[in-house]
Design a protein around this motif. Structure first.
Motif, PDB file in Angstrom:
ATOM      1  N   GLU A 187       6.963  14.982 -48.799  1.00 38.43           N
ATOM      2  CA  GLU A 187       8.272  15.459 -48.351  1.00 38.43           C
ATOM      3  C   GLU A 187       9.288  15.702 -49.589  1.00 38.43           C
ATOM      4  O   GLU A 187       9.356  14.903 -50.436  1.00 38.43           O
ATOM      5  CB  GLU A 187       8.807  14.507 -47.324  1.00 38.43           C
ATOM      6  CG  GLU A 187       8.043  14.320 -46.002  1.00 38.43           C
ATOM      7  CD  GLU A 187       8.543  13.380 -45.197  1.00 38.43           C
ATOM      8  OE1 GLU A 187       9.848  12.798 -45.604  1.00 38.43           O
ATOM      9  OE2 GLU A 187       7.990  12.911 -44.238  1.00 38.43           O
TER      10      GLU A 187
ATOM     11  N   SER B  38      13.323  16.738 -50.520  1.00 41.19           N
ATOM     12  CA  SER B  38      14.560  16.565 -50.357  1.00 41.19           C
ATOM     13  C   SER B  38      15.307  17.141 -51.265  1.00 41.19           C
ATOM     14  O   SER B  38      15.024  16.944 -52.407  1.00 41.19           O
ATOM     15  CB  SER B  38      14.821  15.485 -49.596  1.00 41.19           C
ATOM     16  OG  SER B  38      14.205  14.771 -48.718  1.00 41.19           O
ATOM     17  N   ILE B  39      16.437  17.994 -50.894  1.00 40.57           N
ATOM     18  CA  ILE B  39      17.422  18.519 -51.907  1.00 40.57           C
ATOM     19  C   ILE B  39      18.589  17.494 -51.839  1.00 40.57           C
ATOM     20  O   ILE B  39      18.898  16.896 -50.977  1.00 40.57           O
ATOM     21  CB  ILE B  39      18.029  19.733 -51.811  1.00 40.57           C
ATOM     22  CG1 ILE B  39      16.599  20.687 -51.463  1.00 40.57           C
ATOM     23  CG2 ILE B  39      18.861  20.254 -52.579  1.00 40.57           C
ATOM     24  CD1 ILE B  39      15.683  20.738 -52.768  1.00 40.57           C
ATOM     25  N   CYS B  40      19.109  16.789 -53.307  1.00 38.11           N
ATOM     26  CA  CYS B  40      20.242  15.856 -53.045  1.00 38.11           C
ATOM     27  C   CYS B  40      21.191  16.169 -53.945  1.00 38.11           C
ATOM     28  O   CYS B  40      21.121  17.162 -54.798  1.00 38.11           O
ATOM     29  CB  CYS B  40      19.714  14.573 -53.303  1.00 38.11           C
ATOM     30  SG  CYS B  40      18.541  14.636 -54.931  1.00 38.11           S
TER      31      CYS B  40
ATOM     32  N   GLU C 117      24.076  21.029 -55.207  1.00 36.21           N
ATOM     33  CA  GLU C 117      22.582  20.456 -54.728  1.00 36.21           C
ATOM     34  C   GLU C 117      21.581  20.965 -55.565  1.00 36.21           C
ATOM     35  O   GLU C 117      20.688  21.747 -55.277  1.00 36.21           O
ATOM     36  CB  GLU C 117      22.524  21.168 -53.296  1.00 36.21           C
ATOM     37  CG  GLU C 117      23.390  20.366 -52.492  1.00 36.21           C
ATOM     38  CD  GLU C 117      23.256  20.773 -51.108  1.00 36.21           C
ATOM     39  OE1 GLU C 117      22.514  21.863 -50.770  1.00 36.21           O
ATOM     40  OE2 GLU C 117      23.587  20.256 -50.041  1.00 36.21           O
TER      41      GLU C 117
ATOM     42  N   VAL D  72      16.441  16.659 -56.673  1.00 40.36           N
ATOM     43  CA  VAL D  72      15.297  16.791 -55.884  1.00 40.36           C
ATOM     44  C   VAL D  72      14.878  15.530 -55.870  1.00 40.36           C
ATOM     45  O   VAL D  72      14.567  14.942 -56.693  1.00 40.36           O
ATOM     46  CB  VAL D  72      14.159  17.768 -56.661  1.00 40.36           C
ATOM     47  CG1 VAL D  72      13.022  17.907 -55.612  1.00 40.36           C
ATOM     48  CG2 VAL D  72      14.639  19.205 -56.524  1.00 40.36           C
ATOM     49  N   GLU D  73      14.511  14.900 -54.405  1.00 43.38           N
ATOM     50  CA  GLU D  73      13.754  13.917 -54.295  1.00 43.38           C
ATOM     51  C   GLU D  73      12.486  14.017 -53.317  1.00 43.38           C
ATOM     52  O   GLU D  73      12.446  14.891 -52.616  1.00 43.38           O
ATOM     53  CB  GLU D  73      14.670  12.970 -53.281  1.00 43.38           C
ATOM     54  CG  GLU D  73      14.139  11.730 -53.121  1.00 43.38           C
ATOM     55  CD  GLU D  73      14.905  10.925 -52.192  1.00 43.38           C
ATOM     56  OE1 GLU D  73      15.912  10.070 -52.583  1.00 43.38           O
ATOM     57  OE2 GLU D  73      14.924  10.951 -50.871  1.00 43.38           O
TER      58      GLU D  73
ATOM     59  N   LYS E 175       8.882  12.306 -51.763  1.00 43.56           N
ATOM     60  CA  LYS E 175       8.081  11.261 -51.078  1.00 43.56           C
ATOM     61  C   LYS E 175       6.637  11.806 -50.870  1.00 43.56           C
ATOM     62  O   LYS E 175       6.367  12.534 -50.289  1.00 43.56           O
ATOM     63  CB  LYS E 175       8.912  10.800 -49.763  1.00 43.56           C
ATOM     64  CG  LYS E 175       8.176   9.756 -49.309  1.00 43.56           C
ATOM     65  CD  LYS E 175       8.879   9.151 -47.770  1.00 43.56           C
ATOM     66  CE  LYS E 175       7.900   8.142 -47.276  1.00 43.56           C
ATOM     67  NZ  LYS E 175       8.973   7.764 -45.715  1.00 43.56           N
TER      68      LYS E 175
ATOM     69  N   ARG F 156      12.892  10.923 -57.834  1.00 44.32           N
ATOM     70  CA  ARG F 156      13.960  11.587 -57.669  1.00 44.32           C
ATOM     71  C   ARG F 156      14.460  12.183 -59.337  1.00 44.32           C
ATOM     72  O   ARG F 156      14.209  11.510 -60.201  1.00 44.32           O
ATOM     73  CB  ARG F 156      15.041  10.644 -57.529  1.00 44.32           C
ATOM     74  CG  ARG F 156      16.521  11.544 -57.195  1.00 44.32           C
ATOM     75  CD  ARG F 156      17.448  10.479 -56.765  1.00 44.32           C
ATOM     76  NE  ARG F 156      18.043  11.293 -55.807  1.00 44.32           N
ATOM     77  CZ  ARG F 156      19.230  10.835 -55.027  1.00 44.32           C
ATOM     78  NH1 ARG F 156      19.788   9.425 -55.294  1.00 44.32           N
ATOM     79  NH2 ARG F 156      20.026  11.268 -54.120  1.00 44.32           N
TER      80      ARG F 156
ATOM     81  N   GLN G 295      17.517  23.371 -59.876  1.00 39.69           N
ATOM     82  CA  GLN G 295      16.656  22.811 -58.878  1.00 39.69           C
ATOM     83  C   GLN G 295      15.308  22.904 -59.100  1.00 39.69           C
ATOM     84  O   GLN G 295      14.522  21.909 -58.823  1.00 39.69           O
ATOM     85  CB  GLN G 295      17.052  23.389 -57.389  1.00 39.69           C
ATOM     86  CG  GLN G 295      16.475  22.845 -56.323  1.00 39.69           C
ATOM     87  CD  GLN G 295      16.864  23.324 -55.110  1.00 39.69           C
ATOM     88  OE1 GLN G 295      16.216  24.062 -54.377  1.00 39.69           O
ATOM     89  NE2 GLN G 295      18.165  23.171 -54.582  1.00 39.69           N
TER      90      GLN G 295
ATOM     91  N   LYS H  38      12.430  19.789 -59.605  1.00 39.15           N
ATOM     92  CA  LYS H  38      11.600  19.868 -58.498  1.00 39.15           C
ATOM     93  C   LYS H  38      10.265  19.692 -59.583  1.00 39.15           C
ATOM     94  O   LYS H  38       9.291  18.761 -59.224  1.00 39.15           O
ATOM     95  CB  LYS H  38      11.353  21.116 -57.823  1.00 39.15           C
ATOM     96  CG  LYS H  38      10.221  20.891 -56.769  1.00 39.15           C
ATOM     97  CD  LYS H  38      10.010  22.459 -56.053  1.00 39.15           C
ATOM     98  CE  LYS H  38       8.922  22.079 -55.166  1.00 39.15           C
ATOM     99  NZ  LYS H  38       8.446  23.515 -54.345  1.00 39.15           N
TER     100      LYS H  38
END
Length: 69
Positions: free
Chosen positions: A15, A17-19, A30, A33-34, A36, A45, A52, A56
């Motif tokens: 998964e 996610s953008i943080c 933003e 990138v995180e 999981k 992270r 980005q 990533k």
């Protein structure tokens, strides 16, 4: 399928996610990138880099390293 450091990661196994990054040069964009890994619960992270895309790639490399341990 993602190939990194002798590790194959299927897109269904992670998964992404953008943080927010709080780096002063970027403001609060933003770009962090995180990622999981679902089956192991490992979360990595990356927020240090300026884009980005680079974050990533860095997070995927870190995840691959941790999966190989």
């Amino acid at each position: 399928m993602i190939n990194l450091s002798n590790t194959n990661l299927d897109n269904s196994e992670i998964e992404i996610s953008i943080c927010h990054s709080s780096m002063s040069l970027i403001g609060s964009a933003e770009v962090g990138v995180e990622i999981k890994h679902i089956s192991t619960g490992i979360i990595v992270r990356s927020v240090e880099l300026r884009t980005q895309h680079k974050n990533k790639l860095a997070a995927l490399e870190l995840l691959a390293e941790r999966l190989l341990k």
